[in-house]
Design an enzyme around this catalytic site. Structure first.
Site, PDB file in Angstrom:
ATOM      1  N   MET A 113      -0.211 -11.731   0.160  1.00 62.33           N
ATOM      2  CA  MET A 113       0.149 -13.153   0.101  1.00 62.33           C
ATOM      3  C   MET A 113      -0.898 -14.032   0.789  1.00 62.33           C
ATOM      4  O   MET A 113      -0.559 -15.009   1.466  1.00 62.33           O
ATOM      5  CB  MET A 113       1.528 -13.393   0.750  1.00 62.33           C
ATOM      6  CG  MET A 113       2.651 -12.679   0.013  1.00 62.33           C
ATOM      7  SD  MET A 113       4.230 -12.735   0.873  1.00 62.33           S
ATOM      8  CE  MET A 113       4.105 -11.307   1.951  1.00 62.33           C
ATOM      9  N   ASP A 120      13.406  -8.554  -8.843  1.00 62.10           N
ATOM     10  CA  ASP A 120      12.447  -9.539  -8.330  1.00 62.10           C
ATOM     11  C   ASP A 120      11.367  -9.854  -9.357  1.00 62.10           C
ATOM     12  O   ASP A 120      11.126  -9.074 -10.270  1.00 62.10           O
ATOM     13  CB  ASP A 120      11.761  -8.970  -7.087  1.00 62.10           C
ATOM     14  CG  ASP A 120      12.465  -9.386  -5.819  1.00 62.10           C
ATOM     15  OD1 ASP A 120      13.419 -10.167  -5.893  1.00 62.10           O
ATOM     16  OD2 ASP A 120      12.041  -8.913  -4.742  1.00 62.10           O
ATOM     17  N   LYS A 158      11.439 -15.757  -7.874  1.00 59.46           N
ATOM     18  CA  LYS A 158      11.173 -17.133  -7.472  1.00 59.46           C
ATOM     19  C   LYS A 158      10.299 -17.862  -8.470  1.00 59.46           C
ATOM     20  O   LYS A 158      10.009 -19.021  -8.310  1.00 59.46           O
ATOM     21  CB  LYS A 158      10.554 -17.132  -6.086  1.00 59.46           C
ATOM     22  CG  LYS A 158      11.500 -16.481  -5.103  1.00 59.46           C
ATOM     23  CD  LYS A 158      11.119 -16.679  -3.678  1.00 59.46           C
ATOM     24  CE  LYS A 158      12.210 -16.239  -2.719  1.00 59.46           C
ATOM     25  NZ  LYS A 158      12.704 -14.897  -2.909  1.00 59.46           N
TER      26      LYS A 158
HETATM   27  N1  SAH Z   1       7.081  -5.217  -1.346  1.00 52.61           N
HETATM   28  C1  SAH Z   1       5.824  -5.547  -1.996  1.00 52.61           C
HETATM   29  C2  SAH Z   1       5.190  -6.786  -1.394  1.00 52.61           C
HETATM   30  C3  SAH Z   1       5.972  -8.055  -1.616  1.00 52.61           C
HETATM   31  S1  SAH Z   1       5.148  -9.474  -1.028  1.00 52.61           S
HETATM   32  C4  SAH Z   1       4.890  -4.339  -1.916  1.00 52.61           C
HETATM   33  O1  SAH Z   1       5.179  -3.396  -1.191  1.00 52.61           O
HETATM   34  O2  SAH Z   1       3.885  -4.342  -2.609  1.00 52.61           O
HETATM   35  C5  SAH Z   1       4.309 -10.048  -2.469  1.00 52.61           C
HETATM   36  C6  SAH Z   1       2.816  -9.815  -2.360  1.00 52.61           C
HETATM   37  O3  SAH Z   1       2.509  -8.461  -2.669  1.00 52.61           O
HETATM   38  C7  SAH Z   1       1.982 -10.614  -3.320  1.00 52.61           C
HETATM   39  O4  SAH Z   1       1.758 -11.931  -2.877  1.00 52.61           O
HETATM   40  C8  SAH Z   1       0.702  -9.815  -3.329  1.00 52.61           C
HETATM   41  O5  SAH Z   1      -0.046 -10.045  -2.149  1.00 52.61           O
HETATM   42  C9  SAH Z   1       1.243  -8.398  -3.267  1.00 52.61           C
HETATM   43  N2  SAH Z   1       1.374  -7.782  -4.596  1.00 52.61           N
HETATM   44  C10 SAH Z   1       2.498  -7.370  -5.183  1.00 52.61           C
HETATM   45  N3  SAH Z   1       2.237  -6.778  -6.371  1.00 52.61           N
HETATM   46  C11 SAH Z   1       0.888  -6.820  -6.523  1.00 52.61           C
HETATM   47  C12 SAH Z   1      -0.010  -6.349  -7.520  1.00 52.61           C
HETATM   48  N4  SAH Z   1       0.405  -5.725  -8.611  1.00 52.61           N
HETATM   49  N5  SAH Z   1      -1.343  -6.553  -7.319  1.00 52.61           N
HETATM   50  C13 SAH Z   1      -1.799  -7.167  -6.222  1.00 52.61           C
HETATM   51  N6  SAH Z   1      -0.992  -7.631  -5.246  1.00 52.61           N
HETATM   52  C14 SAH Z   1       0.333  -7.459  -5.393  1.00 52.61           C
END
Ligand code: SAH
Length: 257
Positions: free
Chosen positions: A174, A36, A58
């Protein structure tokens, strides 16, 4: 004949040092990796030479890879006996469709195992030095998405805020693109002075954050040019934030507790 298997592996928030040992082992063993967007580049250094790495994110300039295509590809590779790892940012079962992918694979008789990852909300609050729960400030946590569902409906923010007002920390994934409307909804049941923090790229060298209050949340995001991927944290646990961290990020809306 093998029925095939796929590992859904949490790649954590980006910093490869936050991978679990199980994740590293699975990545090393993989012959095919479906990766991803939010998976940190550093994580891929554990892939074996010759492994096929397929970016199915994406962003990255290409149109998004349709979810159905990703699911088909995973199943096909697994049924051919490849060791397939589906690498997902954070934890595979916190947002990000891990649940749907597991269901799809299992329906085809493919074994699925899941390896936890550190989810972004946990990485973001650790980066701020803020506990998600604290005996004096919060008795629980709500992790919610700011993204509208497929049918266009989003969460009813005043209801979420009413629950948060009972003493729950709110962690919004998000949420930056819909920050104005979620702020307005939350203000119906939470005071404007409720502390907020926005953390972008948690755990990565380019990590940035801003702190302020709910009344100024959307302006805070705008002024600091904070964008995805970012987590919004709302709640009194932020009052425990180390003062030095607040001083490091001076801004109009910042209010120390
Ligand atoms: N499975 C992932 C979430 C996927 S949805 C998890 O457990 O973290 C994607 C969202 O995750 C992004 O829009 C943001 O809100 C958050 N996100 C993912 N990586 C991030 C990071 N390094 N710092 C801040 N937000 C993050």
């Amino acid at each position: 004949m093998t029925a095939g298997r796929v590992s859904l592996v949490g790649a954590g928030p980006g910093d490869p040092d936050l991978l679990t040992l199980k994740a590293v082992r699975a990545i090393r063993a993989a012959t095919v990796l479906l990766v991803d967007d939010l998976v940190g580049e550093g994580v891929l250094r554990y892939a074996r030479r010759g492994a096929r790495i397929v970016h199915v994110g994406k962003r990255g300039g290409c149109a998004s890879t349709p979810q159905a295509f990703i699911e088909k590809l995973m199943a096909a590779e697994a049924l051919q006996g490849e060791r397939v790892v589906r690498l997902k940012g954070g934890d595979p079962f916190v947002f990000g469709r891990g649940g749907e992918e597991a269901e799809h694979l299992r329906a085809q008789g493919i074994q699925v195992n899941v390896v936890n990852g550190i989810t972004a909300g946990l990485a973001a609050t650790a980066a701020l030095g803020v506990p998600l729960t604290h005996r004096e400030h919060a008795h629980g946590v709500m992790m919610v998405t700011g993204h509208a569902r497929g049918d266009g409906a989003s969460l009813h923010w005043p209801t979420i805020a009413a629950a948060a007002a009972q003493g729950l920390t709110l962690v919004i994934y998000m949420g930056v693109s819909t920050v104005r409307s979620l702020q307005a909804g939350l203000l119906e049941a939470l005071p404007a002075g409720t502390p907020v923090a926005v953390v972008q790229h948690a755990s990565l060298p380019q990590q940035r954050h801003a702190v302020g209050t709910l009344g100024g949340l959307a302006d805070l995001v705008e002024e600091h040019g904070l964008g995805s991927p970012a987590v919004i944290v709302v709640g009194d646990v932020l009052r425990g934030m180390h003062h030095a961290a607040l001083e490091a990020q001076p801004m109009k809306h910042a209010r120390t507790a």
